[in-house]
Design a protein around this motif. Sequence first.
Motif, short mmCIF file in Angstrom:
data_model
loop_
_atom_site.label_atom_id
_atom_site.label_comp_id
_atom_site.label_asym_id
_atom_site.label_seq_id
_atom_site.Cartn_x
_atom_site.Cartn_y
_atom_site.Cartn_z
N ILE A 27 -18.77 -23.36 -0.43
CA ILE A 27 -18.31 -24.02 0.81
C ILE A 27 -16.91 -23.51 1.18
N LEU A 28 -16.04 -23.38 0.19
CA LEU A 28 -14.69 -22.89 0.47
C LEU A 28 -14.72 -21.46 1.00
N GLU A 29 -15.63 -20.65 0.47
CA GLU A 29 -15.75 -19.27 0.97
C GLU A 29 -16.22 -19.28 2.42
N ILE A 30 -17.22 -20.10 2.72
CA ILE A 30 -17.74 -20.17 4.09
C ILE A 30 -16.64 -20.61 5.06
N SER A 31 -15.78 -21.50 4.62
CA SER A 31 -14.71 -22.01 5.49
C SER A 31 -13.60 -20.98 5.71
N GLY A 32 -13.53 -19.95 4.85
CA GLY A 32 -12.50 -18.93 4.97
C GLY A 32 -11.27 -19.17 4.12
N PHE A 33 -11.37 -20.12 3.19
CA PHE A 33 -10.21 -20.52 2.39
C PHE A 33 -9.68 -19.39 1.53
N PHE A 34 -10.56 -18.64 0.89
CA PHE A 34 -10.12 -17.61 -0.05
C PHE A 34 -9.51 -16.41 0.65
N GLU A 35 -10.05 -16.05 1.80
CA GLU A 35 -9.43 -14.96 2.56
C GLU A 35 -8.06 -15.40 3.10
N PHE A 36 -7.96 -16.66 3.46
CA PHE A 36 -6.66 -17.22 3.86
C PHE A 36 -5.63 -17.05 2.74
N LEU A 37 -6.04 -17.38 1.50
CA LEU A 37 -5.13 -17.25 0.36
C LEU A 37 -4.72 -15.80 0.14
N ALA A 38 -5.66 -14.88 0.28
CA ALA A 38 -5.36 -13.47 0.03
C ALA A 38 -4.34 -12.93 1.03
N ILE A 39 -4.53 -13.24 2.30
CA ILE A 39 -3.58 -12.77 3.32
C ILE A 39 -2.22 -13.43 3.12
N LYS A 40 -2.24 -14.70 2.77
CA LYS A 40 -0.99 -15.41 2.50
C LYS A 40 -0.23 -14.76 1.35
N ALA A 41 -0.98 -14.37 0.31
CA ALA A 41 -0.34 -13.71 -0.83
C ALA A 41 0.27 -12.39 -0.42
N THR A 42 -0.42 -11.63 0.42
CA THR A 42 0.10 -10.34 0.87
C THR A 42 1.39 -10.53 1.67
N LYS A 43 1.42 -11.51 2.54
CA LYS A 43 2.60 -11.76 3.35
C LYS A 43 3.77 -12.25 2.49
N LEU A 44 3.46 -13.07 1.49
CA LEU A 44 4.52 -13.53 0.59
C LEU A 44 5.12 -12.37 -0.19
N SER A 45 4.26 -11.39 -0.54
CA SER A 45 4.73 -10.24 -1.32
C SER A 45 5.55 -9.27 -0.48
N LYS A 46 5.43 -9.37 0.86
CA LYS A 46 6.13 -8.47 1.79
C LYS A 46 5.82 -7.00 1.51
N GLY A 47 4.60 -6.74 1.04
CA GLY A 47 4.17 -5.37 0.79
C GLY A 47 4.61 -4.80 -0.54
N ASP A 48 5.31 -5.57 -1.35
CA ASP A 48 5.74 -5.10 -2.67
C ASP A 48 4.53 -5.13 -3.60
N PRO A 49 4.12 -3.97 -4.16
CA PRO A 49 2.91 -3.93 -4.99
C PRO A 49 2.96 -4.89 -6.18
N TRP A 50 4.11 -4.98 -6.85
CA TRP A 50 4.17 -5.85 -8.02
C TRP A 50 4.06 -7.32 -7.61
N MET A 51 4.74 -7.71 -6.54
CA MET A 51 4.64 -9.10 -6.10
C MET A 51 3.23 -9.42 -5.62
#
Length: 443
Positions: A80-104
Amino acid sequence: MTLAATLILLIFIIAFVLILGEFVHRTTAAWMGAVAMLIVGKLTGTLDWCTHGECDGNLFAAIEFNVIGLLLGMMIFAAILEISGFFEFLAIKATKLSKGDPWMLVVYLGTFTTLISVVIDNVTAIILIAPITIKICDKLEISAIPPLIAEAILSDTGGVATLVGDPPNVMIAASTGFTFNSFIEHLTPLTFFAWVATLGYMRYYYRDWIETRPKHVEAVLAEDEWAVVEDLVMMKRTLVALGLTIAMFSVHELIHLELEISAIALGGAGIALALSMPDLPEVVEKVEWPALLFFAGLFIMVGGLEYVGHLSALATWIFNTFQNPLMLAIAVIWVSAIASAIVDNIPFAAAMIPVIHKLGELSEGDINTAPLFWALAMGCGFGGNATPIGSSANVMTVSISERSGHSITTAEWMRVGLPVMLITCVVATIFMILFYDTLYVNP
C-alpha cells in the motif's frame, strides 16, 4: 541410521544445493524437497501428512503459520505504501538532503532503508528502495553499486534490532514466545553499535568513490518529492495504521492481550486496507507470494529432519563439544554467522531453532536456551552480510542490480560484506561476554 533417515537427509542436502546454486527457483526447490520428504515418509511409515487430530511426524504441523502471517501482514503494508508513492518520496527526499554528495546519499538511503527494515522485514524494504536508488544514481551518473550494497548490509544489520526486522527473528519469536519488547531490550543497543561500526567501515572502503562529483545535481535537487506521491490521503492513513500496529506489537504483552503477533500484523493490514481503499488486485500482485510459499516448504523440510532424529544428533554433538554456557553462546554466534554466509540465513535459522530446543531438553534444564536464541539472532543477522547469498535481502539486491546494468559481483560484495561480518560479530561477542549474566540469560 535408518533408510528413511538417510533418504530424508539426502533430500534436504539436494534441496539446499538447488537453493544455493540457484539451479531452480528457491521456492520450487523447497517444495520439491518437501514433497519428496512427504512421499518418502509415507512410503516408509516414518512421517505423516494427516491434517486432523494428533499425528506423529505430521509435517504440515511443522509450518510456522505465525511467521507466514506476520510477513504477509507487513508485505500488505509495504504494498500500500508503494502504491501511494511513499518510498519514492523518501528516496528523492534523501537525495535532496544529501545535496548530491555521494557519501551523504549512502548515509541517508542506508538510514532510511534501515529504519524501514526495523518495522518491515528487510527483504521487502530492499525490493522497494533498490530500484529507486538506481534511478537516482542514473540521474546523477554515478555508480549505484556502493549505495545498493550499503542499503542491503545496513538493513541486514539494523534488522537484527527488532522482532519484525529480520525473518530469522520472526522465526525465533514464533518458536520461543520472545516478545517485541524483548527484542528491543536484548538486541537494539547491540545493533546500534554494530550499525555505526558498519557505516564506519563503508566510509573507509568507499573513500575513492566518495570523491566522485555527480552530474546533473541541480536537476535532481529541483525535483519536487511531493509530486511523486500518488495518493497523499492513502499514504497518511496507511502510516497511521502501521504506527498503531507497531504500538500493538510493543504493548500487547503489557496489557495481556491474548493475540499472536501474526494476528496483530494481519489485523493492522486489514485496517490499512479498510482506511486506504487501495486497488486490491494491485496490492495482491505486489505481495511476495513466492517468499511465503518458500517459508512453508522450508518448514516442512526442517520438520522432516527433526522427526527422524537428525537435529537431536546435532544437538547432542554441540552439547558434548561446548560445556561452558557462555562459550556455547559465543560458539552459536560464530557458527551461525559462518553458516549464514554460506547459505541463506533463513533456512539455517529454521534448522537451528529446533536444535537449540533439543539442547535444552538433553541438558535436562542445565542449559538456559535463552542466550542461545539471542546468539542465533545475532549470528544469522550479522553473518548474512558476508556474501551475496547470505540473506534474502542480499539475493534480491544482486538480482535488481543485474537487471539495471549495475551488476554486483561476488568478489565486490565480499570485499565489503566479509569485513563487516567480522566486525559486527566481534561486537556481538563483546556484548555477550559483558552482559551474559545481566541481560541475555533472560528471555
